[in-house]
Design an enzyme around this catalytic site. Structure first.
Site, PDB file in Angstrom:
ATOM      1  N   SER A  32       0.881  -1.102  -0.090  1.00 55.36           N
ATOM      2  CA  SER A  32       0.140  -0.070   0.191  1.00 55.36           C
ATOM      3  C   SER A  32       0.786   1.449   0.037  1.00 55.36           C
ATOM      4  O   SER A  32       0.802   2.075  -0.809  1.00 55.36           O
ATOM      5  CB  SER A  32      -0.989  -0.052   1.340  1.00 55.36           C
ATOM      6  OG  SER A  32      -1.702  -1.097   1.063  1.00 55.36           O
ATOM      7  N   GLY A  33       1.762   1.237   0.814  1.00 55.37           N
ATOM      8  CA  GLY A  33       2.672   2.477   1.114  1.00 55.37           C
ATOM      9  C   GLY A  33       3.606   2.660  -0.179  1.00 55.37           C
ATOM     10  O   GLY A  33       3.622   3.784  -0.641  1.00 55.37           O
ATOM     11  N   CYS A  70      -1.622  -5.973   3.266  1.00 58.06           N
ATOM     12  CA  CYS A  70      -3.223  -5.500   3.535  1.00 58.06           C
ATOM     13  C   CYS A  70      -4.066  -6.333   2.443  1.00 58.06           C
ATOM     14  O   CYS A  70      -4.983  -6.741   2.664  1.00 58.06           O
ATOM     15  CB  CYS A  70      -3.089  -4.308   3.405  1.00 58.06           C
ATOM     16  SG  CYS A  70      -4.861  -3.566   3.768  1.00 58.06           S
ATOM     17  N   CYS A  75      -5.716  -7.113   5.786  1.00 56.76           N
ATOM     18  CA  CYS A  75      -6.739  -6.332   6.105  1.00 56.76           C
ATOM     19  C   CYS A  75      -8.038  -6.902   5.199  1.00 56.76           C
ATOM     20  O   CYS A  75      -9.027  -7.284   5.539  1.00 56.76           O
ATOM     21  CB  CYS A  75      -6.796  -4.883   5.699  1.00 56.76           C
ATOM     22  SG  CYS A  75      -5.156  -4.328   6.287  1.00 56.76           S
ATOM     23  N   LYS A  78      -9.096 -10.781   5.276  1.00 65.69           N
ATOM     24  CA  LYS A  78      -9.269 -10.825   6.753  1.00 65.69           C
ATOM     25  C   LYS A  78     -10.842 -10.442   6.833  1.00 65.69           C
ATOM     26  O   LYS A  78     -11.510 -10.969   7.460  1.00 65.69           O
ATOM     27  CB  LYS A  78      -8.497 -10.312   7.783  1.00 65.69           C
ATOM     28  CG  LYS A  78      -8.880 -10.200   9.334  1.00 65.69           C
ATOM     29  CD  LYS A  78      -9.565  -9.291   9.698  1.00 65.69           C
ATOM     30  CE  LYS A  78      -9.025  -7.626   9.398  1.00 65.69           C
ATOM     31  NZ  LYS A  78      -8.098  -7.150  10.094  1.00 65.69           N
ATOM     32  N   GLY A 143      14.402  -7.298  -4.623  1.00 70.64           N
ATOM     33  CA  GLY A 143      15.217  -5.799  -4.661  1.00 70.64           C
ATOM     34  C   GLY A 143      16.123  -5.716  -3.298  1.00 70.64           C
ATOM     35  O   GLY A 143      15.621  -6.047  -2.094  1.00 70.64           O
ATOM     36  N   GLY A 208      -2.880 -12.037  21.894  1.00 74.62           N
ATOM     37  CA  GLY A 208      -3.682 -10.996  22.479  1.00 74.62           C
ATOM     38  C   GLY A 208      -4.136  -9.692  21.511  1.00 74.62           C
ATOM     39  O   GLY A 208      -4.858  -9.190  22.132  1.00 74.62           O
ATOM     40  N   TYR A 210      -4.493  -7.631  17.818  1.00 73.84           N
ATOM     41  CA  TYR A 210      -5.718  -7.550  16.614  1.00 73.84           C
ATOM     42  C   TYR A 210      -5.743  -8.973  16.050  1.00 73.84           C
ATOM     43  O   TYR A 210      -6.747  -9.403  16.004  1.00 73.84           O
ATOM     44  CB  TYR A 210      -5.121  -6.721  15.480  1.00 73.84           C
ATOM     45  CG  TYR A 210      -5.241  -5.191  15.700  1.00 73.84           C
ATOM     46  CD1 TYR A 210      -6.046  -4.343  15.135  1.00 73.84           C
ATOM     47  CD2 TYR A 210      -3.939  -4.507  16.276  1.00 73.84           C
ATOM     48  CE1 TYR A 210      -5.890  -2.838  15.157  1.00 73.84           C
ATOM     49  CE2 TYR A 210      -4.023  -3.244  16.479  1.00 73.84           C
ATOM     50  CZ  TYR A 210      -4.819  -2.424  15.967  1.00 73.84           C
ATOM     51  OH  TYR A 210      -4.915  -0.921  15.876  1.00 73.84           O
ATOM     52  N   ILE A 211      -4.855  -9.479  15.582  1.00 75.83           N
ATOM     53  CA  ILE A 211      -5.065 -10.642  14.577  1.00 75.83           C
ATOM     54  C   ILE A 211      -5.496 -11.825  15.496  1.00 75.83           C
ATOM     55  O   ILE A 211      -6.113 -12.598  14.925  1.00 75.83           O
ATOM     56  CB  ILE A 211      -3.545 -10.858  13.872  1.00 75.83           C
ATOM     57  CG1 ILE A 211      -3.114  -9.990  12.909  1.00 75.83           C
ATOM     58  CG2 ILE A 211      -3.492 -12.434  13.329  1.00 75.83           C
ATOM     59  CD1 ILE A 211      -1.675 -10.139  12.562  1.00 75.83           C
ATOM     60  N   GLU A 214      -9.188 -11.469  16.100  1.00 75.98           N
ATOM     61  CA  GLU A 214     -10.181 -11.426  14.844  1.00 75.98           C
ATOM     62  C   GLU A 214     -10.284 -12.749  14.238  1.00 75.98           C
ATOM     63  O   GLU A 214     -11.138 -13.171  14.000  1.00 75.98           O
ATOM     64  CB  GLU A 214      -9.272 -10.342  13.969  1.00 75.98           C
ATOM     65  CG  GLU A 214      -9.434  -9.034  14.103  1.00 75.98           C
ATOM     66  CD  GLU A 214      -8.524  -8.029  13.204  1.00 75.98           C
ATOM     67  OE1 GLU A 214      -8.787  -6.843  13.509  1.00 75.98           O
ATOM     68  OE2 GLU A 214      -7.662  -8.518  12.432  1.00 75.98           O
ATOM     69  N   GLY A 294       2.497 -11.126  16.874  1.00 73.52           N
ATOM     70  CA  GLY A 294       3.385 -10.062  16.689  1.00 73.52           C
ATOM     71  C   GLY A 294       4.021 -10.206  15.101  1.00 73.52           C
ATOM     72  O   GLY A 294       4.315 -11.307  14.696  1.00 73.52           O
ATOM     73  N   ASP A 335       5.350  -0.166   7.612  1.00 68.17           N
ATOM     74  CA  ASP A 335       5.562  -1.075   8.686  1.00 68.17           C
ATOM     75  C   ASP A 335       7.314  -1.402   8.910  1.00 68.17           C
ATOM     76  O   ASP A 335       7.508  -1.926  10.025  1.00 68.17           O
ATOM     77  CB  ASP A 335       4.962  -2.527   8.688  1.00 68.17           C
ATOM     78  CG  ASP A 335       3.605  -2.456   8.911  1.00 68.17           C
ATOM     79  OD1 ASP A 335       3.001  -1.165   8.803  1.00 68.17           O
ATOM     80  OD2 ASP A 335       2.540  -3.372   8.865  1.00 68.17           O
ATOM     81  N   HIS A 469     -31.965   9.457  14.319  1.00 65.32           N
ATOM     82  CA  HIS A 469     -32.609   8.384  15.176  1.00 65.32           C
ATOM     83  C   HIS A 469     -33.543   7.571  14.715  1.00 65.32           C
ATOM     84  O   HIS A 469     -34.297   8.168  13.498  1.00 65.32           O
ATOM     85  CB  HIS A 469     -33.596   9.202  16.336  1.00 65.32           C
ATOM     86  CG  HIS A 469     -34.444   8.252  17.280  1.00 65.32           C
ATOM     87  ND1 HIS A 469     -33.842   7.922  18.200  1.00 65.32           N
ATOM     88  CD2 HIS A 469     -35.695   8.058  17.180  1.00 65.32           C
ATOM     89  CE1 HIS A 469     -34.701   7.100  18.905  1.00 65.32           C
ATOM     90  NE2 HIS A 469     -35.888   6.975  18.131  1.00 65.32           N
ATOM     91  N   GLU A 474     -26.244   7.927  17.489  1.00 61.13           N
ATOM     92  CA  GLU A 474     -26.535   8.987  18.049  1.00 61.13           C
ATOM     93  C   GLU A 474     -26.107   9.253  19.685  1.00 61.13           C
ATOM     94  O   GLU A 474     -26.345  10.171  20.308  1.00 61.13           O
ATOM     95  CB  GLU A 474     -28.293   9.264  18.253  1.00 61.13           C
ATOM     96  CG  GLU A 474     -29.013   8.142  18.915  1.00 61.13           C
ATOM     97  CD  GLU A 474     -30.505   8.303  18.823  1.00 61.13           C
ATOM     98  OE1 GLU A 474     -31.304   9.358  18.699  1.00 61.13           O
ATOM     99  OE2 GLU A 474     -31.254   7.204  18.412  1.00 61.13           O
TER     100      GLU A 474
END
Length: 495
Positions: A32-33, A70, A75, A78, A143, A208, A210-211, A214, A294, A335, A469, A474
């Protein structure tokens, strides 16, 4: 062509005649980057080359793919599996809404896996076209940096070719890590978990973050028996403690077996599956063991130390505020720098890089008020400071506003699962310092809240906003009563 470069924090006007290079910019890594930086630099008139490893859903040192973690093994796939897993509980809830469903509803894992793979192949093609349409030259291969202005490309047939570039950008991301315990080769990482040929009946997840939570949610939603082992008292360390407790309660409520303050000591292959031993003497038998412990910067094979690029003890590339390394012609984003490891942050860093080096606009990435989400079921999403962070940073009192309620949908379905929302406010200035939500649609709601915090919104401005509503959102504009007022001297927690 004359271009403006950032030199020691200031824009330098270059001479019309420059040293000849094959490229103005060569990017190693087309995630992505890297893709963002390459495209935007090319749009600013730079001649850009980028290299990436050949495509495969499961990465290795010599396999990757345009789109990066990703898009291919992070992402996007997932989230597709999260959508798939959410249908199981939704079908249960549907019965009280009048849907007469058969008692046995089959789930076809292979069909979902095929659809997931089709989507990442499609996105891989889109990313390639984005580069091509921007005029970026794409090379397939590995590379490495062999000089301040030289990149070596190891092509698929093993031959090597080198290119010179005025600027080199490293955007190689990170890779999943495995704990060094006996039998660790029997476990998988998130790469393999996204491409399992068979859905397991029993899974143990170590971790414990994100991954971990999920995948625990994904597998549980698909009917798998899941045991989640993690070192702390609560999962997702680094988030607001109150929200962490809510996530833990929801995971248990969905049927996931939690093992806090637990580590794995050994994996043993048996006829019945993989026997997992914990440091508490427990034994759990599973079909799959996922290590979600990690990720580490993907910098080992880049030859950076030989060129003099400084790395930290984790292997992350050290950069300044503009993403520049100690070698003036070499830069790094995403990253591999281990700053804030989120895809949208890598995109921001890539944009800032292109503005700085080729756009004549020296721009540092802004890491304040970056929203994020944990796509457990239901999801958690936050922006700004947690209550603990606000107390630590504040010179005065902090006001905490919370709302806990049964979502309207659950009142009919009968699901016993509360949504919780939270605002953390500076008592003196009334500025909203942080917002959190755990419940359905939390990430969609939090993206809008993030704009408000970025603009410096006050609690009074939240209160003066008219709500939609009926909606869960809200609640963020109707939390009138202070739940608690906390002094900045409150002791820290270690959950």
């Amino acid at each position: 062509m004359s271009r403006k470069m950032l030199i020691d924090g200031e824009v330098e006007k270059t001479n019309e005649v420059e040293n000849h290079y094959d490229f103005d910019l060569f990017v190693i890594g087309a995630g992505s980057g890297g893709v963002r930086a390459a495209r935007f630099s090319a749009q600013n008139g730079a001649k850009v080359g980028v290299c990436e490893l050949p495509f495969h859903p499961i990465s290795s040192e010599v396999i990757g793919g345009v789109g990066g973690t990703c898009v291919i093994r992070g992402c996007v796939p997932k989230k597709i599996l999260v959508y798939g897993a959410a249908f199981g509980p939704e079908l249960e809830d549907a019965r009280n809404y009048g849907w007469e469903l058969n008692q046995n509803i089959d789930f076809n894992w292979k069909k979902l896996l095929q659809k997931k793979t089709e989507e990442i192949v499609r996105l891989n093609g889109i990313y390639k076209r984005l580069l091509s349409n921007a005029g970026v030259k794409l090379y397939e291969g590995e590379g490495r940096v062999i000089g301040p202005n030289e990149v070596e490309l190891i092509q698929l047939d093993g031959t090597k070719i080198s290119y010179s570039a005025k600027h080199i950008l490293i955007a190689t991301g990170g890779r999943a890590q495995r704990p060094d315990i006996p039998g660790q080769e029997l476990a998988i990482t998130s790469d393999e978990a996204l491409s399992l040929e068979e859905l397991p009946k029993r899974a143990v997840v170590l971790g414990g973050g994100y991954i971990a939570v999920e995948f625990a949610s994904i597998w549980r939603g698909m009917g798998v028996t899941v045991d989640l082992c993690f070192r702390k008292e609560l999962p997702i360390r680094g988030f607001d403690d109150e929200m962490r407790a809510v996530v833990a309660r929801n995971l248990e409520g969905r049927g996931i077996n939690l093992h806090p303050r637990t580590n794995l000591t050994e994996l043993v292959k048996t006829e019945d599956g993989i026997k997992v031993r914990t440091d508490h003497g427990e034994e759990i038998v599973a079909d799959v063991v996922l290590f979600a412990t990690g990720r580490a910067p993907n910098s080992k094979r880049l030859n950076l130390e030989a060129v003099g690029v400084e790395l930290d003890k984790t292997g992350a590339i050290k950069v300044d505020g503009y993403s520049r390394t100690n070698i003036p012609s070499i830069w790094a984003i995403g990253d591999v720098t281990n700053r804030m490891n989120l895809t949208p942050v890598a995109l921001m860093e890539g944009t800032c890089f292109a503005k700085t080096v080729f756009g004549g606009q020296p721009t540092q990435p802004d890491y304040e008020h970056i929203p994020c989400a944990v796509f457990c079921i239901p999801p958690l999403s936050v922006v700004g400071l947690s209550e603990e962070q606000a107390i630590e940073k504040s010179n005065g009192d902090v006001l905490v506003f919370t709302s806990t309620f049964n979502p309207m949908k659950n009142t009919v379905s009968g699901r016993q699962e509360k949504t919780i929302m939270k605002l953390v406010v500076d008592a003196e200035t009334d500025k909203v310092l942080g917002a959190s939500m755990c419940g359905p649609d939390a990430p969609e709601i939090m993206q809008g809240i993030a704009i408000a915090l970025k603009c410096g919104a006050t609690k009074a401005q939240f209160d003066s906003t008219v709500g939609i509503h009926p909606s869960a959102a809200e609640e963020f504009v109707t939390m009138r009563s202070v739940t608690r007022r906390v002094s900045a001297s409150k002791p820290k927690t270690n959950l």
